[in-house]
Design an enzyme around this catalytic site. Structure first.
Site, PDB file in Angstrom:
ATOM      1  N   SER A 149      38.651  33.160  46.985  1.00 42.80           N
ATOM      2  CA  SER A 149      38.360  33.548  45.611  1.00 42.80           C
ATOM      3  C   SER A 149      36.942  33.148  45.221  1.00 42.80           C
ATOM      4  O   SER A 149      35.986  33.568  45.853  1.00 42.80           O
ATOM      5  CB  SER A 149      39.413  32.944  44.672  1.00 42.80           C
ATOM      6  OG  SER A 149      39.268  33.430  43.371  1.00 42.80           O
ATOM      7  N   ASP A 299      34.832  38.309  40.574  1.00 44.79           N
ATOM      8  CA  ASP A 299      34.647  37.258  41.574  1.00 44.79           C
ATOM      9  C   ASP A 299      34.712  37.855  42.984  1.00 44.79           C
ATOM     10  O   ASP A 299      34.971  39.050  43.142  1.00 44.79           O
ATOM     11  CB  ASP A 299      35.663  36.137  41.348  1.00 44.79           C
ATOM     12  CG  ASP A 299      37.090  36.529  41.688  1.00 44.79           C
ATOM     13  OD1 ASP A 299      37.365  37.734  41.819  1.00 44.79           O
ATOM     14  OD2 ASP A 299      37.935  35.635  41.820  1.00 44.79           O
ATOM     15  N   ASP A 301      36.719  38.094  45.529  1.00 42.39           N
ATOM     16  CA  ASP A 301      37.834  38.904  46.018  1.00 42.39           C
ATOM     17  C   ASP A 301      38.359  39.865  44.956  1.00 42.39           C
ATOM     18  O   ASP A 301      39.374  40.523  45.140  1.00 42.39           O
ATOM     19  CB  ASP A 301      38.959  38.027  46.571  1.00 42.39           C
ATOM     20  CG  ASP A 301      39.679  37.215  45.504  1.00 42.39           C
ATOM     21  OD1 ASP A 301      39.035  36.832  44.513  1.00 42.39           O
ATOM     22  OD2 ASP A 301      40.887  36.962  45.662  1.00 42.39           O
ATOM     23  N   ASP A 303      39.696  39.668  41.896  1.00 41.41           N
ATOM     24  CA  ASP A 303      40.906  39.562  41.082  1.00 41.41           C
ATOM     25  C   ASP A 303      40.610  38.996  39.689  1.00 41.41           C
ATOM     26  O   ASP A 303      41.415  39.163  38.779  1.00 41.41           O
ATOM     27  CB  ASP A 303      42.014  38.774  41.792  1.00 41.41           C
ATOM     28  CG  ASP A 303      41.620  37.353  42.179  1.00 41.41           C
ATOM     29  OD1 ASP A 303      40.483  36.936  41.879  1.00 41.41           O
ATOM     30  OD2 ASP A 303      42.458  36.660  42.787  1.00 41.41           O
TER      31      ASP A 303
END
Length: 574
Positions: A149, A299, A301, A303
């Site tokens: 993340s 961010d 990734d 999400d």
């Protein structure tokens, strides 16, 4: 520094023939030159937290590497075969922009294939919500995404998703962990069956983009006159987000080029986290240059999303996760209400550390607000456990939101599109997203939230965090900022204690190391160690009535001072 004997036992295990020469040489170097780092690398085993397994990449049981992830994957393979005997098992795997994510994804794919499990591996980096979508779209039994993340560059991680596209939850996670822990590293099957690994890309991309536009677009007006600055913060959303916005009808999208190339070093930011104002500095500057109405940053990734909008004076301001969550939720509730789809059975989702305004919204629209622990796996579980109750949308304070249930994890792609729809429509009507927020404060009470994160790294930091929670639990505060504590909820013991009467109630939510204090003046203070970062977090929520939008500035100042006083009283200045 003297290395503990128990740690040396673990180290010696990693010097056995089960490990490759490069790994063993790294360990020898640590033994000779860095006993402290050797201790940090082996003093514990990495564990699943709220977002899966995350850690620093390197050699050792407390590090992300081919052996720790290989053991996870072997245990998961064994578990899948127990749960689905005599089935042709299928898994989907995605990965982000981090160093070694592609290599580790291939290791995971090879271990699955060595266990006779069919693998769908994305051919290049993709957003995490697309992996959640792909699990259901391809009828897989589980999914894996390699990501850390918004953690610093030295981190990577491993998230596990189940057949519904949601992350694993109890008791399943404990069963999988038990399976993993029953293994030794010699049990890992590293010899791949290449014929069982298939690469996926455009077909799944097309299905995901179409679903995102369908769920996040509401035929908003004013798109021709609405300007957006978008930054992927060197992450995966660059592969999907521009196409989603274009298909939804947005023509004035300015991509922050210096942050568009995926890069695991995240060279232009201190932290690739849209929760941090600094992460959107370059995008904000571009917005001023282009006269943009909105800034969107995701961010690595993809999400979480951060949003900046213009206030009533035309100044760009950053919204926090609670603000974007309530704005999106109210918009969705309005749409469902217009379409006559609210029958009283529907629900929205939130978390115990998010804004109480979500409960107010649910009451006003005649739906239920289900509240769970931090992490979208709990919202996904709500959907899975209550198939008779349509899910409208939901989020958490940490800049995550989910639109409908076609993705079962926080989804910055679809949520970003939804935010654009709300803001574009508002501008076309002579209002703004900011004005809509102020009106919500008038309608549902002015809730103001603030997060304090204290970083405590390493073994010593973990002990310090543990002690803070022990003190708050065993010596509960009697008052905070001069206001008497009326209720303490301890999610570890599942007990809510009324501090006035002494009466106790059982909390019907899975156990977690979270404490929430409520005070007589309506303040709410939660303390929680992060499940994925070396931090302890304090979530502060205060509220008051707002008579009219023109009283916002003065009222905001009063609430801000109240939060400052609480931080000072608790001694938790970051």
């Amino acid at each position: 520094m003297q290395v503990d004997e128990k740690i040396l036992e673990k180290v010696n295990e990693w010097l056995s023939p089960a490990f490759d020469e490069a790994t063993k040489e790294n360990i020898r170097q640590l033994m000779e030159n860095s006993p402290k780092e050797l201790t940090e690398s082996f003093y514990k085993d990495l564990e699943f937290g709220t977002g899966g397994m995350r850690g620093i990449m390197g050699t050792g049981s407390n590090r992300i590497n081919k052996y720790t992830l290989g053991k996870n994957t072997q245990g998961l393979s064994n578990y899948l075969k127990k749960v689905y005997p005599d089935k042709e098992l299928k898994v989907a795997i995605a990965y982000d922009c981090r160093h070694n994510s592609d290599t580790l994804a291939n290791v995971v794919a090879e271990v699955f294939s060595a266990n006779d499990i069919k693998v769908y591996l994305f051919s290049a980096l993709r957003p995490t919500p697309e992996l959640s979508f792909a699990v259901k779209h391809l009828n897989c039994h589980c999914g894996i995404v390699l990501t850390a993340s918004h953690n610093p560059p030295e981190y990577n991680g491993y998230k596990v998703y189940w057949t519904d596209g949601g992350q694993i939850v109890p008791p399943q996670d404990a069963e999988i962990i038990a399976e993993i822990n029953s293994l030794s590293f010699e049990d890992i099957r590293f010899s791949p069956k290449k014929e069982l690994i298939s690469y996926i890309d455009k077909e799944v991309d097309e299905a995901f983009i179409s679903a995102s536009v369908k769920n996040g677009s509401f035929n908003a007006k004013g798109k021709d006159d609405f300007k957006i600055v978008f930054t992927s913060l060197h992450g995966t959303s660059i592969t999907i987000m521009p196409e989603v916005l274009e298909r939804a009808g947005y023509k004035n999208v300015y991509v922050v080029e210096e942050q568009s190339a995926p890069d695991g070093d995240f060279p232009t930011v201190k932290s690739p986290n849209p929760e941090e104002p600094e992460a959107l500095t370059i995008a904000m500057k571009k917005a001023e240059e282009t006269g943009a109405d909105m800034v969107i940053g995701t961010d690595p990734d993809s999400d979480r999303l951060g949003i900046a909008v213009r206030d009533n004076e035309g100044k760009l301001i950053l919204l926090n996760g609670n603000q974007t969550m309530v704005l999106m939720t109210r918009f969705l509730l309005d749409q469902w209400k217009k379409e006559g789809r609210i029958t009283g059975k529907e629900f929205i989702g939130s978390t115990i550390v998010s804004t109480p305004m979500m409960n107010r919204l649910a009451e006003a629209y005649g739906v239920e607000c289900k509240t769970g622990l931090t992490g979208f796996k709990w919202i996904a579980k709500m959907i899975k456990d209550h198939p008779q109750q349509p899910f409208i949308g939901g989020g958490e304070e940490s800049f995550g939101f989910m639109v409908g249930d076609f993705v079962r994890d926080k989804d910055a792609i679809t949520s970003s599109l939804l935010a654009c729809e709300i803001a574009s429509e508002a501008k076309a009507e002579g209002s703004s997203l900011y004005q809509k927020l102020l009106e919500m404060y008038v309608d549902f009470r002015f809730y103001k939230e603030h997060l304090v994160s204290l970083v405590k790294k390493g073994m010593e930091g973990a002990e310090e965090i543990k002690q803070i929670m022990t003190d708050l639990r065993n010596k509960p505060l009697q008052q905070i900022n001069g206001s008497r504590v009326t209720l303490v909820e301890d999610y570890q013991s599942s007990v809510a204690r009324n501090m006035i009467t002494g009466k106790e109630k059982t909390i019907d939510i899975p156990k977690s190391n979270v404490l929430i204090y409520y005070t007589e003046d309506g303040s709410k203070i939660a303390a929680r160690p992060s499940g994925t970062e070396p931090k302890i977090k304090f979530y502060i929520s205060v509220n008051t009535d707002l008579a009219s939008t023109d009283r916002f500035e003065a009222t905001d100042k009063t609430l801000r001072q109240k939060i400052d006083n609480i931080v000072l009283d608790l001694g938790i200045e970051a």
